[in-house]
Design an enzyme around this catalytic site. Structure first.
Site, PDB file in Angstrom:
ATOM      1  N   GLY A   1       0.776  -1.238   0.000  1.00 39.78           N
ATOM      2  CA  GLY A   1       0.000   0.000   0.000  1.00 39.78           C
ATOM      3  C   GLY A   1       0.806   1.284   0.000  1.00 39.78           C
TER       4      GLY A   1
ATOM      5  N   ASP B   1       0.185   3.435   3.864  1.00 40.11           N
ATOM      6  CA  ASP B   1      -0.809   4.205   3.138  1.00 40.11           C
ATOM      7  C   ASP B   1      -1.841   4.825   4.065  1.00 40.11           C
ATOM      8  OD1 ASP B   1      -1.851   1.695   3.772  1.00 40.11           O
ATOM      9  OD2 ASP B   1      -2.486   1.200   1.733  1.00 40.11           O
TER      10      ASP B   1
ATOM     11  N   ASP C   1      -6.090   2.619   9.756  1.00 38.68           N
ATOM     12  CA  ASP C   1      -7.514   2.302   9.824  1.00 38.68           C
ATOM     13  C   ASP C   1      -7.815   1.837  11.258  1.00 38.68           C
ATOM     14  OD1 ASP C   1     -10.099   1.833   8.733  1.00 38.68           O
ATOM     15  OD2 ASP C   1      -9.613  -0.258   8.362  1.00 38.68           O
TER      16      ASP C   1
ATOM     17  N   VAL D   1     -11.486   3.983   0.578  1.00 39.06           N
ATOM     18  CA  VAL D   1     -10.873   4.761  -0.501  1.00 39.06           C
ATOM     19  C   VAL D   1      -9.844   3.924  -1.257  1.00 39.06           C
ATOM     20  CG1 VAL D   1     -11.244   7.019   0.562  1.00 39.06           C
ATOM     21  CG2 VAL D   1      -9.175   5.718   1.120  1.00 39.06           C
TER      22      VAL D   1
ATOM     23  N   ARG E   1      -4.759   0.628  -7.448  1.00 33.89           N
ATOM     24  CA  ARG E   1      -3.564   1.229  -6.831  1.00 33.89           C
ATOM     25  C   ARG E   1      -2.979   2.316  -7.729  1.00 33.89           C
ATOM     26  NH1 ARG E   1      -2.011  -2.081  -2.501  1.00 33.89           N
ATOM     27  NH2 ARG E   1      -2.325  -4.311  -2.841  1.00 33.89           N
TER      28      ARG E   1
END
Ligand code: IMP
Ligand code: MG
Length: 177
Positions: free
Chosen positions: A41, A99, A102, A152, A164
């Site tokens: 990511g 990235d 969460d 997202v 990506r």
């Protein structure tokens, strides 16, 4: 065409990556630093960030780790190290780059792994932060943008390994999922 809605445009990301690099360079001044990107990511973010920090006077070493996490019900995922870092981190200042934060599980656990290797300092940096989704006590040291609880894609973030390559952050509309 992929049905998507742009959430954060390319020029907005570029400007924020540059200001984030300035914050990082101030924080890591005079300490040899290793950037550790969590694949896959972080690939786009780290590529831009490492060049942005150069413009702010840093020339860090760069390494990667491949992690995957397995969700077990509502518990934070158990982290699996698919490929570990190769550089010796003992005594070094490390900036761990991903990235998105969460649940926070990935970065919180990865940070402990790198501290266990003897790193003197492990700071964390994400492009995106979704604080409302947190399941563990974790706050990134550097975060580009705080976003709401939205799924997202783009700029390295995927949905089932797609999207990506989008050069911006987007939400994918129903037909595209
Ligand atoms: P964690 O829940 O903070 O451990 O995040 C684990 C991983 O979930 C992140 O590194 C991302 O790869 C993925 N992830 C979380 N939210 C999103 C999202 O909105 N889009 C794409 N990937 C996400
Ligand atoms: Mg990831």
């Amino acid at each position: 065409m992929i049905p998507y809605n742009v959430l954060i445009k390319e020029d907005v990301i570029a400007a924020r990556v540059d200001s984030l690099a300035g914050e990082i360079a101030s924080s890591f001044a005079d300490s040899p630093t290793i950037l550790v990107g969590i694949l896959r990511g972080s690939v786009v973010f780290l590529s831009d960030l490492m060049r942005a920090v150069f413009h702010h006077g840093m020339c860090p070493e760069v390494d990667f780790m491949i992690l995957s996490s397995y969700e077990e019900g509502s518990k934070p995922g158990v982290l699996c190290v698919v490929q570990d870092v190769r550089l010796d981190l003992a005594g070094k200042s490390v900036l761990l780059v991903d990235d998105i934060a969460d649940t926070g599980g990935t970065l919180a656990q990865a940070r402990e792994l790198l501290l266990a290797k003897g790193a003197a300092r492990v700071a964390t940096c994400v492009l995106l932060d979704k604080p409302s989704r947190r399941k563990v006590d974790f706050t990134p040291d550097f975060a580009g943008f705080k976003i709401d609880d939205l799924f997202v894609v783009g700029y390295g973030l995927d949905h089932a390994n797609r999207y990506r390559c989008l050069p911006f952050i987007a939400t994918v509309t129903a037909q595209g999922e």
